[in-house]
Design a protein around this motif. Structure first.
Motif, PDB file in Angstrom:
ATOM      1  N   ASN A   2       0.837  -1.200   0.000  1.00  0.00           N
ATOM      2  CA  ASN A   2       0.000   0.000   0.000  1.00  0.00           C
ATOM      3  C   ASN A   2       0.873   1.252   0.000  1.00  0.00           C
ATOM      4  N   GLU A   3       0.204   2.387  -0.077  1.00  0.00           N
ATOM      5  CA  GLU A   3       0.883   3.671  -0.173  1.00  0.00           C
ATOM      6  C   GLU A   3       1.856   3.925   0.996  1.00  0.00           C
ATOM      7  N   PHE A   4       1.446   3.501   2.210  1.00  0.00           N
ATOM      8  CA  PHE A   4       2.272   3.794   3.374  1.00  0.00           C
ATOM      9  C   PHE A   4       3.507   2.903   3.416  1.00  0.00           C
ATOM     10  N   GLU A   5       3.311   1.624   3.007  1.00  0.00           N
ATOM     11  CA  GLU A   5       4.477   0.720   2.927  1.00  0.00           C
ATOM     12  C   GLU A   5       5.458   1.233   1.884  1.00  0.00           C
ATOM     13  N   LEU A   6       4.890   1.697   0.796  1.00  0.00           N
ATOM     14  CA  LEU A   6       5.729   2.211  -0.298  1.00  0.00           C
ATOM     15  C   LEU A   6       6.593   3.393   0.177  1.00  0.00           C
ATOM     16  N   ILE A   7       5.951   4.317   0.879  1.00  0.00           N
ATOM     17  CA  ILE A   7       6.672   5.504   1.363  1.00  0.00           C
ATOM     18  C   ILE A   7       7.737   5.097   2.375  1.00  0.00           C
ATOM     19  N   ALA A   8       7.352   4.191   3.292  1.00  0.00           N
ATOM     20  CA  ALA A   8       8.301   3.761   4.325  1.00  0.00           C
ATOM     21  C   ALA A   8       9.485   3.035   3.694  1.00  0.00           C
ATOM     22  N   GLY A  24       9.391  15.441   9.793  1.00  0.00           N
ATOM     23  CA  GLY A  24       9.598  15.081   8.388  1.00  0.00           C
ATOM     24  C   GLY A  24       8.430  14.254   7.874  1.00  0.00           C
ATOM     25  N   ILE A  25       8.757  13.230   7.067  1.00  0.00           N
ATOM     26  CA  ILE A  25       7.722  12.375   6.477  1.00  0.00           C
ATOM     27  C   ILE A  25       6.874  11.715   7.561  1.00  0.00           C
ATOM     28  N   GLY A  26       5.552  11.705   7.392  1.00  0.00           N
ATOM     29  CA  GLY A  26       4.699  10.928   8.289  1.00  0.00           C
ATOM     30  C   GLY A  26       3.568  11.694   8.932  1.00  0.00           C
ATOM     31  N   ASP A  27       3.643  13.010   8.971  1.00  0.00           N
ATOM     32  CA  ASP A  27       2.524  13.768   9.537  1.00  0.00           C
ATOM     33  C   ASP A  27       1.765  14.443   8.399  1.00  0.00           C
ATOM     34  N   ASP A  28       0.785  15.271   8.740  1.00  0.00           N
ATOM     35  CA  ASP A  28      -0.009  15.924   7.700  1.00  0.00           C
ATOM     36  C   ASP A  28       0.808  16.947   6.918  1.00  0.00           C
ATOM     37  N   ALA A  29       1.807  17.491   7.552  1.00  0.00           N
ATOM     38  CA  ALA A  29       2.703  18.437   6.877  1.00  0.00           C
ATOM     39  C   ALA A  29       4.047  18.403   7.581  1.00  0.00           C
ATOM     40  N   THR A  85       9.993  18.325  -1.073  1.00  0.00           N
ATOM     41  CA  THR A  85       8.772  17.511  -1.099  1.00  0.00           C
ATOM     42  C   THR A  85       8.617  16.963  -2.516  1.00  0.00           C
ATOM     43  N   LEU A  86       7.992  15.794  -2.606  1.00  0.00           N
ATOM     44  CA  LEU A  86       7.974  15.046  -3.855  1.00  0.00           C
ATOM     45  C   LEU A  86       6.577  14.507  -4.112  1.00  0.00           C
ATOM     46  N   SER A  87       6.029  14.786  -5.277  1.00  0.00           N
ATOM     47  CA  SER A  87       4.743  14.196  -5.646  1.00  0.00           C
ATOM     48  C   SER A  87       4.965  13.240  -6.815  1.00  0.00           C
ATOM     49  N   VAL A 117      11.132  15.749   3.034  1.00  0.00           N
ATOM     50  CA  VAL A 117      10.324  15.910   4.242  1.00  0.00           C
ATOM     51  C   VAL A 117       8.843  15.603   4.030  1.00  0.00           C
ATOM     52  N   GLY A 118       8.466  15.204   2.804  1.00  0.00           N
ATOM     53  CA  GLY A 118       7.069  14.853   2.599  1.00  0.00           C
ATOM     54  C   GLY A 118       6.753  14.749   1.127  1.00  0.00           C
ATOM     55  N   GLY A 119       5.489  14.475   0.832  1.00  0.00           N
ATOM     56  CA  GLY A 119       5.114  14.356  -0.569  1.00  0.00           C
ATOM     57  C   GLY A 119       3.700  13.867  -0.738  1.00  0.00           C
ATOM     58  N   ASP A 120       3.441  13.343  -1.923  1.00  0.00           N
ATOM     59  CA  ASP A 120       2.123  12.813  -2.233  1.00  0.00           C
ATOM     60  C   ASP A 120       2.324  11.678  -3.239  1.00  0.00           C
ATOM     61  N   THR A 121       1.498  10.665  -3.186  1.00  0.00           N
ATOM     62  CA  THR A 121       1.643   9.500  -4.061  1.00  0.00           C
ATOM     63  C   THR A 121       0.279   9.156  -4.640  1.00  0.00           C
ATOM     64  N   CYS A 122       0.185   9.154  -5.955  1.00  0.00           N
ATOM     65  CA  CYS A 122      -1.112   8.916  -6.613  1.00  0.00           C
ATOM     66  C   CYS A 122      -0.956   7.942  -7.773  1.00  0.00           C
TER      67      CYS A 122
HETATM   68  P1  ADP Z   1      -2.262  13.019   3.394  1.00  0.00           P
HETATM   69  O1  ADP Z   1      -3.373  12.054   3.540  1.00  0.00           O
HETATM   70  O2  ADP Z   1      -2.155  14.007   4.512  1.00  0.00           O
HETATM   71  O3  ADP Z   1      -2.161  13.638   2.043  1.00  0.00           O
HETATM   72  P2  ADP Z   1      -0.482  10.993   2.617  1.00  0.00           P
HETATM   73  O4  ADP Z   1      -1.180   9.753   2.986  1.00  0.00           O
HETATM   74  O5  ADP Z   1      -0.530  11.437   1.191  1.00  0.00           O
HETATM   75  O6  ADP Z   1      -0.924  12.155   3.571  1.00  0.00           O
HETATM   76  O7  ADP Z   1       1.048  10.847   2.998  1.00  0.00           O
HETATM   77  C1  ADP Z   1       1.448  10.344   4.262  1.00  0.00           C
HETATM   78  C2  ADP Z   1       2.792  10.924   4.622  1.00  0.00           C
HETATM   79  O8  ADP Z   1       3.767  10.487   3.674  1.00  0.00           O
HETATM   80  C3  ADP Z   1       2.837  12.434   4.598  1.00  0.00           C
HETATM   81  O9  ADP Z   1       3.701  12.868   5.637  1.00  0.00           O
HETATM   82  C4  ADP Z   1       3.392  12.751   3.255  1.00  0.00           C
HETATM   83  O10 ADP Z   1       4.079  13.982   3.267  1.00  0.00           O
HETATM   84  C5  ADP Z   1       4.339  11.576   3.026  1.00  0.00           C
HETATM   85  N1  ADP Z   1       4.491  11.228   1.591  1.00  0.00           N
HETATM   86  C6  ADP Z   1       3.518  10.849   0.723  1.00  0.00           C
HETATM   87  N2  ADP Z   1       4.034  10.556  -0.495  1.00  0.00           N
HETATM   88  C7  ADP Z   1       5.372  10.755  -0.390  1.00  0.00           C
HETATM   89  C8  ADP Z   1       6.454  10.629  -1.289  1.00  0.00           C
HETATM   90  N3  ADP Z   1       6.309  10.243  -2.554  1.00  0.00           N
HETATM   91  N4  ADP Z   1       7.690  10.942  -0.839  1.00  0.00           N
HETATM   92  C9  ADP Z   1       7.861  11.348   0.432  1.00  0.00           C
HETATM   93  N5  ADP Z   1       6.909  11.470   1.334  1.00  0.00           N
HETATM   94  C10 ADP Z   1       5.651  11.181   0.940  1.00  0.00           C
END
Ligand code: ADP
Ligand code: MG
Length: 320
Positions: A2-8, A24-29, A85-87, A117-122
């Motif tokens: 899943n998305e969280f395993e992928l990020i971790a 850093g990575i893991g919270d809402d911002a 940050t990375l999308s 420090v964070g991002g988005d995965t779609c």
């Molecule tokens: P939200 O539901 O708030 O958008 P996400 O489920 O998208 O949060 O992401 C969970 C956490 O992982 C957040 O801290 C986010 O910044 C981080 N994250 C998501 N995608 C990536 C990525 N591709 N690279 C680094 N961090 C990411």
């Protein structure tokens, strides 16, 4: 996965752990601390498969390039890159691809002590967006608008190598030798952001820009923002040496002037800064070449040795 395993698995493990990252990575911002006396700079870039890179580009190269183009923007501002940050939008999460992509990205992060420090995965067609943030001492950011009449125009490195690689890739008509093709593909897919140069120019340059769309187009932005014209001496343009092995002189200059993707810096300095630049060039082992000067008027003119103008119909890459 899943998305969280992928990020971790692919993005959380990093060599860079900055003291100024509170969350850093893991919270809402993410939460970071900007030191007193500094301005925060930020820039975002998107690369779409088939538009900004060939669909068969290696994943590790994409990781490098996605970050390099944003670091190059920081360099052009004289900023020290700090946070990323990375999308990622991708058709389906492929472990091999993700491992390679994150390796290319995080290796470059480590080189510049930049922390993801964070991002988005779609899910969707492959597209990569990087937002880099950086720090520059207050009032020291290098703008496009600061050039003065009589300032000398400089370019770092060599131009046109990435353009030749792209031309060969798209049209397969350059008959490059295998070793030249390898070297040139490196230039296209692994550009070197000129971060150290940008930071060193804080106290030397009056204006700066990175060459992503072509020297003429990008210098045109400095000219316009500074409400001036620019005059380039054609024979001073540092075209990559390999260009004339495959192209007539005229075509080689056209590529060096109007091809994008080299990510060198173009900047202006007062004439008194010339000796400082010579030292800087030696210290960085990077050629810094004077190609012309800022003049009154508007637009960028390229002059030949016989004082006639070298006319270019295409000034650079156009996004639309
Ligand atoms: P939200 O539901 O708030 O958008 P996400 O489920 O998208 O949060 O992401 C969970 C956490 O992982 C957040 O801290 C986010 O910044 C981080 N994250 C998501 N995608 C990536 C990525 N591709 N690279 C680094 N961090 C990411
Ligand atoms: Mg999200």
């Amino acid at each position: 996965m899943n998305e969280f395993e992928l990020i971790a698995r692919y993005f959380k493990q990093q060599a860079t752990e900055r003291a100024d990252v509170n969350v850093g990575i893991g919270d809402d911002a993410a939460v970071v601390t900007v030191p007193r006396g500094y301005n925060l700079t930020m820039s975002i870039d998107t690369m779409v498969a088939g538009v900004h890179f060939p669909v068969d580009t290696a994943a590790a190269d994409l990781g490098h390039k996605a970050l390099a183009v944003s670091l190059s923007d920081m360099a052009a501002m004289g900023a020290e890159p700090t946070w990323l940050t990375l999308s990622i939008t991708m058709p389906d999460p492929n472990s091999g691809w993700l491992a390679e992509f994150s390796r290319g990205l995080l290796q470059l992060c480590e080189r510049y002590a930049v922390q993801l420090v964070g991002g988005d995965t779609c899910r969707g067609p492959l597209s990569l967006t990087t937002q880099v943030q950086g720090l520059v001492p207050c009032e020291k950011a290098l703008l496009r608008s600061g050039a003065n009449v009589g300032d000398l125009i400089y370019v770092s490195g060599e131009l046109g190598g990435a353009g030749l690689a792209l031309q060969d890739k798209l049209y397969d008509d350059c008959q490059l030798s295998d070793s030249d093709r390898n070297d040139l593909m490196q230039r296209l897919s692994r550009p070197e952001p000129r971060v150290e140069l940008g930071m060193a120019l804080r106290n030397l340059a009056t204006a700066a820009i990175d060459i992503s769309d072509g020297l003429l187009a990008d210098l045109g932005h400095i000219a316009q923002a500074s409400e001036l014209g620019a005059r380039i001496e054609l024979t001073q343009v540092p075209k990559a040496a390999v260009l004339t092995d495959y192209l007539a002189l005229d075509a080689a200059y056209r590529l060096a002037l109007a091809a994008g993707d080299d990510y060198e810096l173009c900047f202006t300095v007062p004439p008194a800064a010339q000796s400082g630049l010579q030292e800087l060039s030696q210290r960085l082992a990077l050629p810094l070449t004077c190609v012309g000067e800022m003049v009154t008027g508007h637009g960028v003119k390229v002059m030949q040795d016989d004082a006639t103008e070298f006319v270019m119909e295409k000034q650079g890459y156009a996004h639309f």
